[in-house]
Design an enzyme around this catalytic site. Structure first.
Site, PDB file in Angstrom:
ATOM      1  CG  HIS A  77      -6.532  -1.129   0.807  1.00  0.00           C
ATOM      2  ND1 HIS A  77      -7.070  -0.889   1.985  1.00  0.00           N
ATOM      3  CD2 HIS A  77      -5.255  -1.995   1.346  1.00  0.00           C
ATOM      4  CE1 HIS A  77      -6.466  -1.575   2.987  1.00  0.00           C
ATOM      5  NE2 HIS A  77      -5.451  -1.813   2.685  1.00  0.00           N
ATOM      6  CG  ASP A  79     -11.080  -0.910   2.325  1.00  0.00           C
ATOM      7  OD1 ASP A  79     -10.039  -1.048   1.494  1.00  0.00           O
ATOM      8  OD2 ASP A  79     -11.376  -2.087   2.884  1.00  0.00           O
ATOM      9  CG  ASP A 116      -3.655  -1.626   6.731  1.00  0.00           C
ATOM     10  OD1 ASP A 116      -3.597  -1.780   5.623  1.00  0.00           O
ATOM     11  OD2 ASP A 116      -4.054  -2.508   7.434  1.00  0.00           O
ATOM     12  CD  GLU A 146      -6.627  -5.277   2.061  1.00  0.00           C
ATOM     13  OE1 GLU A 146      -5.558  -6.209   2.103  1.00  0.00           O
ATOM     14  OE2 GLU A 146      -6.956  -4.534   3.004  1.00  0.00           O
ATOM     15  CD  GLU A 147      -7.740  -3.614   5.915  1.00  0.00           C
ATOM     16  OE1 GLU A 147      -7.598  -4.760   6.005  1.00  0.00           O
ATOM     17  OE2 GLU A 147      -6.934  -2.951   5.915  1.00  0.00           O
ATOM     18  CG  ASP A 170      -1.671  -2.715   2.024  1.00  0.00           C
ATOM     19  OD1 ASP A 170      -1.504  -2.176   3.039  1.00  0.00           O
ATOM     20  OD2 ASP A 170      -2.592  -3.771   1.905  1.00  0.00           O
ATOM     21  CG  HIS A 457      -5.949  -4.761  10.974  1.00  0.00           C
ATOM     22  ND1 HIS A 457      -6.545  -6.003  10.379  1.00  0.00           N
ATOM     23  CD2 HIS A 457      -5.762  -4.133   9.972  1.00  0.00           C
ATOM     24  CE1 HIS A 457      -6.246  -5.955   8.983  1.00  0.00           C
ATOM     25  NE2 HIS A 457      -5.886  -4.450   8.869  1.00  0.00           N
TER      26      HIS A 457
END
Length: 485
Positions: A77, A79, A116, A146-147, A170, A457
């Site tokens: 992904h 983003d 990520d 995705e996030e 991922d 994150h």
């Protein structure tokens, strides 16, 4: 772009990762990175397509001698999660990520790194532009958002992809092969409250909770890390008996990030100030002792500020604090079928109280659909008792493990032959797009793997340099062994 990063091996990956990280790519604002990927594919002369929602597919023919192999869809992904330290000045909408090499790791300077899932994207880019890596027919799928909702995966057309095998790049442990993941649902509670005129003679206070590690609300939820919203609420609960009145409360940011910071501004009657301060400091010491091993950098401060003119009414305030106390946070249930796998959890991700409005945001995850909704309904009940309206949104399915799949067996054998040890074949508690993609393409054989990424994150996010080389070797070896159609 960091010269020290682009000089790392394999250069093909790090060069592309640096170029990607120079492009701002927050979730739901992927216009610039979509244009970047379209230009990349077209510049290589490859078939490059974009669907109506913003997903991109780039196809590359097989190298000589591998034309009869099954087509492989490589998926990552575009983003990334945007988090920064409180003392870092950074505009994610305008700036590229500033990277640095720190020993055996690459990290960012005060922000999330975007490994990520930028390392997956950069690795696919390296394959697409390679001239010396043997491979079957390739189809690269780059999804958006995705996030914060998996919008790209949900919006993918069921007849767009041509691949027989999907390799999702991922995951975050280089000795793992993932064959399943949790589903999730956003739980949002809202209500209004009447603001009251503050009493004359009140004093103003500002409570700050900071210094927590934070992290991925799926991959790190089992670690018992501090949640700034729960810590703040515990402090406020201790102050309920001291004529405390909240004027503003702001904690956490993204649903998929364990909250690291919380700030509360409130008024206290002057005659109760000493008792309030004593009670708060006593509870702060209790919390810091409890979390000393897991959160050694936790800071709790109480500072004087100008008193607010308007505050929450006592009824709404009491219901809010009790609801937040009762709302489950962390692991709810462990899997009975897979050792050490979290089955169901909740992240009390964000609390916002200001100007007569309350908003509470949670992300509930589970590998069992019934378990997901059981916990979500428990949260709904707690918040409704506090007078909130509760909405479920963004629900996405889990990915049910199939240990007998052909690609899982192939990847396991390749890993064992290449590294002379068995990989860990696991399911993860994070949300992967494989569950959604599997609904669109039920006959596609899927597996997920990636390099070692720690602290995803959060601003502590970092990726292992040697791990990226290992990941690259593993991926190329799998592509060599893809079976014939």
């Amino acid at each position: 772009m960091s010269n020290s990063v682009t000089s790392l091996a394999p250069k093909a990956i790090w060069k592309n990762f640096a170029a990607l990280n120079a492009v701002p790519r927050p979730s739901k604002k992927e216009e610039r990175v979509i244009a970047f990927m379209m230009q990349f594919g077209n510049a290589l002369g490859l078939e490059t397509l974009k669907d109506d929602i913003g997903n991109i597919v780039i196809r590359k023919p097989a190298t000589r001698g591998m034309e009869d192999r099954k087509m492989v869809t490589l998926q990552s992904h575009l983003d990334m999660v945007h988090q920064k330290n409180a003392d870092t000045v950074f505009d994610f909408d305008a700036q590229g990520i500033a990277m640095e090499v720190a020993g055996d790791w690459v990290r960012a300077k005060g922000t999330t790194l975007g490994a990520d899932n930028g390392l997956g994207v950069a690795t696919i880019m390296a394959l697409l532009e390679s001239s010396d890596v043997p491979h079957p027919p390739l189809e690269a799928l780059f999804t958006i958002d995705e996030e914060t909702g998996m919008t790209g995966a949900f919006g993918l057309a069921p007849n767009w992809l041509k691949g027989d095998i999907l390799l999702n790049l991922d995951t975050e442990e280089d000795d793992e092969i993932d064959i399943g993941c949790a589903g999730g649902v956003d739980v949002t509670a809202k209500r209004t409250y009447n603001q009251k005129e503050a009493s004359h003679g009140d004093v103003g206070c500002r409570i700050e909770v900071s210094g927590l590690q934070g992290g991925h609300s799926g991959m790190d939820i089992h670690k018992g890390l501090g949640n700034a919203n729960k810590i703040m609420n515990r402090l406020l609960f201790a102050g309920l008996s001291h004529n405390m009145r909240i004027s503003r409360l702001e904690g956490g940011s993204l649903r998929n990030a364990i909250p690291r910071e919380s700030v509360c501004e409130l008024n206290v009657h002057r005659k109760d100030e000493a008792a309030f301060r004593e009670g708060l400091e006593s509870m702060a010491k209790v919390v810091q002792i409890e979390l000393a091993q897991r959160e050694p950098n936790l800071r709790i401060s109480l500072k004087p500020i100008k008193p607010a003119k308007k505050v929450m009414g006592l009824g709404a305030q009491g219901k809010l604090i009790r609801a937040l106390y009762g709302a489950h946070n962390g692991v709810y249930a462990m899997s009975a079928s897979m050792p050490n796998l979290v089955e169901t959890s909740n992240n009390l991700a964000r609390v916002q109280v200001k100007n007569g409005k309350i908003k509470i945001s949670c992300l509930t995850r589970s590998s069992q659909e019934t378990g997901k909704m059981d916990l979500a309904n428990g949260l709904r009940s707690v918040f409704e008792l506090a007078g909130c309206e509760v909405e479920f949104s963004g629900s996405y399915p889990g990915w049910q493990p199939n240990p007998d799949s052909q690609i899982v067996k192939l990847a396991t054998k390749v890993y064992q032959d290449l590294f002379k040890e068995m990989p860990r074949v696991v399911a993860c508690h994070a949300g992967l797009e494989c569950g959604i993609l599997g609904q669109h393409y039920p006959d596609m054989d899927m597996v997920s793997f990636g390099p070692t990424i720690l602290g995803a994150h959060s601003p502590d996010e970092r990726v292992g340099i040697a791990s990226v080389q290992k990941f690259w070797n593993f991926l190329r070896a799998i592509l060599l062994e893809v079976p014939k159609r």
